[in-house]
Design an enzyme around this catalytic site. Structure first.
Site, PDB file in Angstrom:
ATOM      1  N   GLY A  53      11.682 -21.137 -35.826  1.00 17.53           N
ATOM      2  CA  GLY A  53      12.908 -20.817 -35.098  1.00 17.53           C
ATOM      3  C   GLY A  53      13.431 -19.445 -35.463  1.00 17.53           C
ATOM      4  N   GLY A  56      17.258 -17.297 -35.496  1.00 16.59           N
ATOM      5  CA  GLY A  56      18.699 -17.265 -35.275  1.00 16.59           C
ATOM      6  C   GLY A  56      19.158 -15.825 -35.188  1.00 16.59           C
ATOM      7  CE1 TYR A  62      25.054 -12.839 -38.850  1.00 16.67           C
ATOM      8  CE2 TYR A  62      24.834 -14.932 -37.701  1.00 16.67           C
ATOM      9  CZ  TYR A  62      25.565 -13.808 -37.989  1.00 16.67           C
ATOM     10  OH  TYR A  62      26.792 -13.630 -37.420  1.00 16.67           O
ATOM     11  CG  ASP A  76      27.216 -22.729 -37.065  1.00 16.29           C
ATOM     12  OD1 ASP A  76      27.692 -22.548 -35.924  1.00 16.29           O
ATOM     13  OD2 ASP A  76      26.214 -22.117 -37.477  1.00 16.29           O
TER      14      ASP A  76
HETATM   15  N1  LIG Z   1      13.978 -26.574 -41.936  1.00 19.01           N
HETATM   16  C1  LIG Z   1      13.671 -26.266 -40.676  1.00 19.01           C
HETATM   17  N2  LIG Z   1      12.620 -26.852 -40.068  1.00 19.01           N
HETATM   18  C2  LIG Z   1      12.327 -26.560 -38.770  1.00 19.01           C
HETATM   19  N3  LIG Z   1      13.007 -25.681 -38.011  1.00 19.01           N
HETATM   20  C3  LIG Z   1      14.066 -25.060 -38.560  1.00 19.01           C
HETATM   21  C4  LIG Z   1      14.462 -25.318 -39.911  1.00 19.01           C
HETATM   22  N4  LIG Z   1      15.556 -24.583 -40.174  1.00 19.01           N
HETATM   23  C5  LIG Z   1      15.832 -23.899 -39.047  1.00 19.01           C
HETATM   24  N5  LIG Z   1      14.952 -24.168 -38.069  1.00 19.01           N
HETATM   25  C6  LIG Z   1      14.930 -23.593 -36.698  1.00 19.01           C
HETATM   26  O1  LIG Z   1      15.259 -22.221 -36.788  1.00 19.01           O
HETATM   27  C7  LIG Z   1      16.422 -21.924 -35.979  1.00 19.01           C
HETATM   28  C8  LIG Z   1      17.237 -20.835 -36.655  1.00 19.01           C
HETATM   29  O2  LIG Z   1      17.628 -21.262 -37.953  1.00 19.01           O
HETATM   30  P1  LIG Z   1      19.095 -21.026 -38.521  1.00 19.01           P
HETATM   31  O3  LIG Z   1      20.089 -21.691 -37.631  1.00 19.01           O
HETATM   32  O4  LIG Z   1      19.100 -21.445 -39.953  1.00 19.01           O
HETATM   33  O5  LIG Z   1      19.208 -19.419 -38.373  1.00 19.01           O
HETATM   34  P2  LIG Z   1      20.521 -18.509 -38.272  1.00 19.01           P
HETATM   35  O6  LIG Z   1      20.083 -17.083 -38.125  1.00 19.01           O
HETATM   36  O7  LIG Z   1      21.410 -18.803 -39.427  1.00 19.01           O
HETATM   37  O8  LIG Z   1      21.160 -19.050 -36.923  1.00 19.01           O
HETATM   38  P3  LIG Z   1      22.597 -18.774 -36.250  1.00 19.01           P
HETATM   39  O9  LIG Z   1      22.353 -17.706 -35.247  1.00 19.01           O
HETATM   40  O10 LIG Z   1      22.938 -20.113 -35.617  1.00 19.01           O
HETATM   41  O11 LIG Z   1      23.569 -18.425 -37.346  1.00 19.01           O
HETATM   42  C9  LIG Z   1      17.130 -23.261 -35.836  1.00 19.01           C
HETATM   43  O12 LIG Z   1      17.912 -23.299 -34.639  1.00 19.01           O
HETATM   44  C10 LIG Z   1      15.978 -24.244 -35.790  1.00 19.01           C
HETATM   45  O13 LIG Z   1      15.450 -24.319 -34.478  1.00 19.01           O
END
Ligand SMILES: Nc1ncnc2c1ncn2[C@@H]1O[C@H](COP(=O)(O)OP(=O)(O)OP(=O)(O)O)[C@@H](O)[C@H]1O
EC number: 2.7.11.1
Length: 348
Positions: free
Chosen positions: A69, A71, A73, A183
């Site tokens: 995935g 996000g 960040y 969140d």
């Molecule tokens: N442990 C995991 N196992 C499988 N997929 C995961 C895991 N952790 C995160 N993901 C995938 O990765 C994506 C992004 O992760 P995460 O939300 O932690 O990133 P972020 O950059 O903090 O996101 P945001 O933009 O919501 O702040 C999630 O929406 C999910 O689809």
């Protein structure tokens, strides 16, 4: 996202005025102290974790299998340990967008939550590489909830019950540790199996101790509670409470039941769907039921009215989900009898 430090600050204890709760922006002293203890424990954990960071390039230690995935960040990769072959999820946060403190914050919140069946397990391994910070968690291989919600339909009713029960249990666990998750959205709910039997919450970059002062940084989204959209009770902001998560859980359950958002923003002047909802809440008359709410059963009405109460002090806690399990939430033939047997899956 990694711990964002702007627009936030702690509430000072001891600033009590005529009414203690008013002086603390609506928090009781006990609630404030609970948040302060959580903040102190996190600071200690961050200091210790900073000393034990592994300094290495990720590919020296782990082999990349595939992206899981992305996000705003960071990105999340499925990797295997080079010697043991263990599959792991590695969240990588590029240094230009993440401070060491922000990284340690998100890493330590995940660790501090310990083991809960509906929270992604964090492993205590933080890595500093030349260009990024990373940490490891258990991988969840069926993607996030976003891919399972059918637009205009939602999820099958038994899956909605299981998801709501498990998320409520995860949020209760977070709240009991003096933290507010902040969140809740489908992208942060991971699905463990294709039949949607087990779910896990991830991404603790927005989680903050109860009582942290917060201002709305951008435009509100459906999951934003109305008290965050209103002028804050203290000049520095709103002291945050678990009620923010109860609101977001109400919105998420509505989305899972209908395949629609209930509104775009909880602003009566700007959003006719929210205005209609408030009018229906005020009158309680069946003829005032807004169109997006057609098809919901009385148990869902009762649950959602409680979780979506605009007044945070009157709003039901996330645990209220339990009172409404075992009864149909949607009025559709063939689904009511499948409901049940979910409460035992919600525990830790
Ligand atoms: N442990 C995991 N196992 C499988 N997929 C995961 C895991 N952790 C995160 N993901 C995938 O990765 C994506 C992004 O992760 P995460 O939300 O932690 O990133 P972020 O950059 O903090 O996101 P945001 O933009 O919501 O702040 C999630 O929406 C999910 O689809």
């Amino acid at each position: 996202m990694p711990g964002k430090q702007s627009e936030e600050g702690p509430v000072e204890a001891g600033a009590s005025e005529d009414s203690e709760e008013e002086g603390l922006g609506g928090l009781t002293l006990e609630e404030l102290q609970q948040g302060q203890e959580a903040a102190r424990a996190l600071e200690d954990m961050m200091a210790l974790s900073a000393q034990t960071l592994v300094r290495a390039e990720v590919d020296e230690l782990y082999e990349e299998v595939r992206p899981l995935g992305q996000g705003r960040y960071g990105r999340v990769l499925l990797v295997t340990h080079r010697q043991k072959g263990t599959p792991l999820a590695l969240k990588q946060l590029p240094k230009p967008r993440t401070s060491l403190r922000g990284f340690l914050y998100e890493f330590c919140v995940g660790l501090s939550l310990g083991v809960h069946s509906a929270i992604v397990t964090a492993y205590g391994i933080g890595i500093e590489s030349a260009q990024s910070y990373s940490f490891l968690t258990e991988p969840v291989l069926h993607g996030d909830l976003m891919a399972f919600i059918q637009p205009k339909v939602g999820l099958p009713q038994p899956a909605v019950h299981r998801c709501a029960a498990q998320l409520a249990s995860a949020l209760e666990h977070i709240h009991a540790r003096g933290l507010v998750y902040r969140d809740l959205k489908p992208e942060n709910v991971l699905v463990c199996d294709p039949d949607c039997r087990h779910f896990k919450l991830t991404d603790f970059g927005h989680t903050r101790p109860r009582g942290t002062l917060l201002r709305l940084a951008g435009p509100p989204i459906p999951y934003t509670a109305p008290e965050l959209c209103a002028p804050p009770p203290l000049p520095e902001g709103l002291p945050i409470q678990p009620a923010l998560d109860a609101w977001a859980l109400g919105v998420l359950v509505f989305c899972l039941l209908t395949g629609y958002f209930p509104w775009d923003q909880p602003l009566a002047e700007a959003d006719p769907f929210y205005e209609d909802f408030l009018m229906w809440q005020a009158s309680g008359q069946p003829q005032d039921r807004p169109q997006p709410w057609f098809g919901l059963a009385p148990a869902a009405d009762a649950l959602l009215w409680g979780l979506l109460d605009p007044h945070p002090r009157r709003r039901s806690a996330v645990s209220s989900i339990r009172e409404h399990l075992g009864r149909p939430w949607r009025q559709r033939e063939g689904e009511a009898e499948e409901v049940g047997g979910v409460e035992e899956e919600a525990g830790q």
